[in-house]
Motif scaffolding. Structure first.
Motif, PDB file in Angstrom:
ATOM      1  N   GLN A   1       1.112   8.508  11.034  1.00 12.85           N
ATOM      2  CA  GLN A   1      -0.099   7.677  11.012  1.00 12.85           C
ATOM      3  C   GLN A   1       0.097   6.349  11.736  1.00 12.85           C
ATOM      4  O   GLN A   1      -0.732   5.443  11.628  1.00 12.85           O
TER       5      GLN A   1
ATOM      6  N   HIS B   1       3.847  12.038   0.129  1.00 15.85           N
ATOM      7  CA  HIS B   1       3.420  11.103  -0.913  1.00 15.85           C
ATOM      8  C   HIS B   1       4.600  10.724  -1.800  1.00 15.85           C
ATOM      9  O   HIS B   1       4.689   9.605  -2.285  1.00 15.85           O
TER      10      HIS B   1
ATOM     11  N   TYR C   1       2.367  -1.343   4.637  1.00 11.41           N
ATOM     12  CA  TYR C   1       1.752  -0.022   4.551  1.00 11.41           C
ATOM     13  C   TYR C   1       2.874   1.007   4.550  1.00 11.41           C
ATOM     14  O   TYR C   1       3.483   1.251   5.584  1.00 11.41           O
TER      15      TYR C   1
ATOM     16  N   GLY D   1      -7.152   8.726  -1.898  1.00  6.41           N
ATOM     17  CA  GLY D   1      -8.213   9.360  -1.114  1.00  6.41           C
ATOM     18  C   GLY D   1      -9.258   9.900  -2.079  1.00  6.41           C
ATOM     19  O   GLY D   1      -9.078  10.973  -2.661  1.00  6.41           O
TER      20      GLY D   1
ATOM     21  N   ASP E   1       0.878  -1.173   0.000  1.00  2.95           N
ATOM     22  CA  ASP E   1       0.000   0.000   0.000  1.00  2.95           C
ATOM     23  C   ASP E   1       0.911   1.217   0.000  1.00  2.95           C
ATOM     24  O   ASP E   1       1.619   1.462   0.966  1.00  2.95           O
TER      25      ASP E   1
ATOM     26  N   HIS F   1      -3.834   3.519  -2.478  1.00  2.82           N
ATOM     27  CA  HIS F   1      -5.033   3.788  -1.666  1.00  2.82           C
ATOM     28  C   HIS F   1      -5.427   5.267  -1.808  1.00  2.82           C
ATOM     29  O   HIS F   1      -5.314   6.062  -0.865  1.00  2.82           O
TER      30      HIS F   1
HETATM   31  N1  ARG Z   1      -4.405   9.233   1.520  1.00  5.66           N
HETATM   32  C1  ARG Z   1      -3.666   9.069   2.741  1.00  5.66           C
HETATM   33  C2  ARG Z   1      -2.929  10.360   3.074  1.00  5.66           C
HETATM   34  O1  ARG Z   1      -2.760  11.218   2.219  1.00  5.66           O
HETATM   35  C3  ARG Z   1      -2.645   7.962   2.659  1.00  5.66           C
HETATM   36  C4  ARG Z   1      -3.234   6.583   2.524  1.00  5.66           C
HETATM   37  C5  ARG Z   1      -2.374   5.545   3.189  1.00  5.66           C
HETATM   38  N2  ARG Z   1      -2.897   4.222   3.112  1.00  5.66           N
HETATM   39  C6  ARG Z   1      -3.851   3.715   3.918  1.00  5.66           C
HETATM   40  N3  ARG Z   1      -4.281   2.494   3.716  1.00  5.66           N
HETATM   41  N4  ARG Z   1      -4.335   4.426   4.916  1.00  5.66           N
HETATM   42  O2  ARG Z   1      -2.522  10.534   4.210  1.00  5.66           O
END
Ligand code: ARG
Length: 584
Positions: free
Chosen positions: A340, A130, A334, A158, A116, A156
């Motif tokens: 996070q 990113h 991940y 958003g 991911d 993944h």
């Molecule tokens: N879109 C999220 C961000 O910008 C990151 C996604 C990471 N992957 C996940 N499975 N949560 O912070």
């Protein structure tokens, strides 16, 4: 294919077993006093209550290492220092030189691994976080695929949630054509901020936006069509960034948050059934054991908000369940920033409590170990001032600008260093060096730490940088070109006489172990460091061991060393996602 280390273990293990009466581990590691050091006698001495030096002597007698080692000396309380015989080194080298995979085996236990990574957000500029995720995730994919695993790339994206109300209303206000244009050319920040401004300033816009979210969640066709415009145009832009970066992500790898929508309600039902849900301030929450806030109160993972909506955590739970149960993944990675980590650990713990990790639940044919789930975390990117990298206006930096700048700086250096390259070749090399430098700067440090984004340092031809490694590769290729021979082939053991040859030999032979280690730890800085040391060692070799001016067997052997070094550097860089130009 066998490295000298493995040959030594093969020979020593039975000798240890004979002394111990049961299997005993030789424990071999690289040494500063010799090529390798064997510590096994110490542990065995303790176990048997015998003098370790005596045990070491006995082991050496049984092992009969004469053909492998030129010296095997017992030192201190019972270490054994092992120096490989030149012919043994030469034979092992000839072996990996004849191997397309440089001695790196394909795994005999292929796993299904989900990676991911990247995970940008629709209608929002990708930020340097990113970028890190994309670069590190790409390296993971390359290494694991090369080892022979089945890798499922998951971007993944958003692409769901409350902001879409405001984004769709803004799209309607400026017109679809204009919105599509702004997004596909990458003016994501402008688009997002304009929507935000309208939302903050205008009550009527806020009301419309909220109604729009409801319509989106209810599956209203017009709303869904508009939503799709936002997602499609943003994806186009992200694909352009990936192409510029040269990463393996494709359009098919976008499996965004929206794809798990249908699984959210069943997820809540399952968690409720398992007794894992509790109501807290009107929301449905999981309280995984061991997670508390500063005051020691249990931390909630909000699965369903008080307004009935689902959020990031619910999607991540549904995603985890899908990957474990439906994709039957053996390993999940991940690649997400350190901030996070709390969120992800709570998601993983909940999944474990729900029993999703169990091998039996996943795949009855493989009653093996439960799935491994890892947060491949990374720190921030800092500017030269040591603060989180941002533009002067305070907004996050636009990623393509960062890459363009690296490439144009590289172009200037290349023009200066190699004025003979024609324009096309120069552009290609500048791209390889510029993009390579950005990636290498990211991958060559411990990913858990923040790293400083510094063009001068990452583009320098000295030190642990991409250009230094690329140059070492191009130099080896240039020697081979000048030798005029086709790819040299080993007909017998290589000649290893000089200390510089021996040093190079040991580096080359260590490559398979480095790859095995990195496939486990995903600490790409270890691969980077190994390549850097290889490049330094080969520089010493060039200085001390003339290749083209030598003759006969020695010349042939040295050409093979050059070829093997070039192939190892090129392969290693490729595993990091970095190109190795033929000349520069
Ligand atoms: N879109 C999220 C961000 O910008 C990151 C996604 C990471 N992957 C996940 N499975 N949560 O912070």
């Amino acid at each position: 294919m066998t490295t000298p280390e493995k040959l030594l273990i093969e020979r020593l293990a039975p000798a240890f077993a004979r002394v111990a009466g049961t299997p005993a581990d030789p424990t071999i590691r690289p040494s500063r006093h010799a090529d390798f050091q064997c510590d096994g006698a110490l542990a065995l001495g303790r176990r048997l209550g015998r003098d370790a030096r005596e045990i070491a002597a006995e082991v050496l007698r049984y092992a009969a290492l004469d053909d492998l080692c030129s010296a095997a000396e017992i030192s201190g309380p019972g270490f054994v220092n092992l120096t490989l015989a030149p012919t043994a080194l030469g034979r092992s080298l000839a072996g990996i030189a004849a191997d397309e995979r440089l001695g790196v085996p394909r795994t005999d236990r292929p796993e299904t691994i989900v990676v991911d990574y990247s995970g940008p957000n629709t209608a929002k500029e990708m930020h340097v976080g990113h970028l890190r995720s994309t670069i590190i995730g790409d390296a993971a994919v390359r290494v694991l695929e090369w080892q022979g695993h089945t890798v499922l790339r998951r971007n993944h994206l958003g692409d769901w949630g409350t902001p879409f109300g405001m984004l769709i209303e803004h799209l309607l206000d400026i017109g679809e054509t204009e919105a599509a244009h702004e997004l596909s050319v990458g003016d994501l920040t402008g688009f997002y901020q304009a929507a935000r401004r309208a939302f903050d300033a205008d009550e009527e816009f806020r009301v419309r936006s909220r109604e729009r979210v409801v319509a989106l969640q209810a599956g209203d066709p017009t709303t869904l069509r508009l939503w799709r415009v936002l997602v499609t145009e943003s994806k186009k832009y992200f694909m352009a960034v990936y192409a510029r970066l040269g990463v393996r992500l494709t359009a098919d790898d976008f499996v965004g948050e929206s794809r798990y929508n249908d699984r959210l309600a069943p997820l809540v039902a399952e968690l409720a059934e398992l007794g894992l849900l509790r109501e807290s301030a009107g929301a449905q929450c999981v309280f995984p054991a061991g997670f508390v806030n500063r005051d020691g109160e249990p931390l909630p993972l909000i699965v369903r908000k008080s307004d009935g909506g689902f959020g990031y955590a619910a999607t991540d739970l549904a995603t985890l369940r899908h990957r474990l149960q439906d994709l039957a993944a053996d390993r999940l990675l991940y690649v997400v920033g350190t901030p996070q980590s709390g969120h992800l650990e709570m998601v993983f713990t909940t999944g474990r409590d729900a029993g999703w990790h169990d091998a039996t639940a996943r795949d009855a044919d493989r009653p093996s170990a439960p799935a491994r789930i890892e947060h491949v975390e990374f720190g921030y990117v800092l500017g030269s001032d040591g603060k989180i990298l941002r533009t002067r206006a305070g907004a996050s930096i636009k990623l393509v600008d960062l890459l363009d700048e690296a490439v144009s700086r590289a172009a200037a250096t290349i023009a200066e260093k190699n004025p003979d390259l024609d324009a096309d070749a120069r552009a290609a090399v500048a791209r390889a060096v510029g993009i390579g430098a950005v990636k290498y700067a990211d991958l060559s440090g411990d990913r858990r730490k923040d790293y400083r984004f510094d063009y001068d340092r990452m583009l320098s031809f000295d030190g642990n940088t991409a250009p230094y490694l690329q140059y070492a590769h191009a130099r080896a290729r240039s020697i081979l070109r000048r030798a005029g021979a086709e790819a040299p082939r080993a007909t017998g053991p290589l000649v290893i006489g000089e200390p510089a040859e021996r040093a190079l030999a040991l580096r080359l032979l260590a490559f398979p172990d480095v790859i095995a280690e990195v496939g486990e730890s995903l600490d790409f800085h270890r691969l980077a460091l190994h390549l850097f040391e290889l490049a330094t060692t080969v520089t010493g070799f060039y200085e001390n061991c003339p290749v083209l001016r030598s003759t006969g067997e020695i010349r042939h052997s040295r050409l093979i060393l050059c070829d093997l070094t070039a192939r190892t550097l090129a392969r290693g860089l490729d595993l990091l996602g970095i190109e190795a130009p033929e000349r520069m």
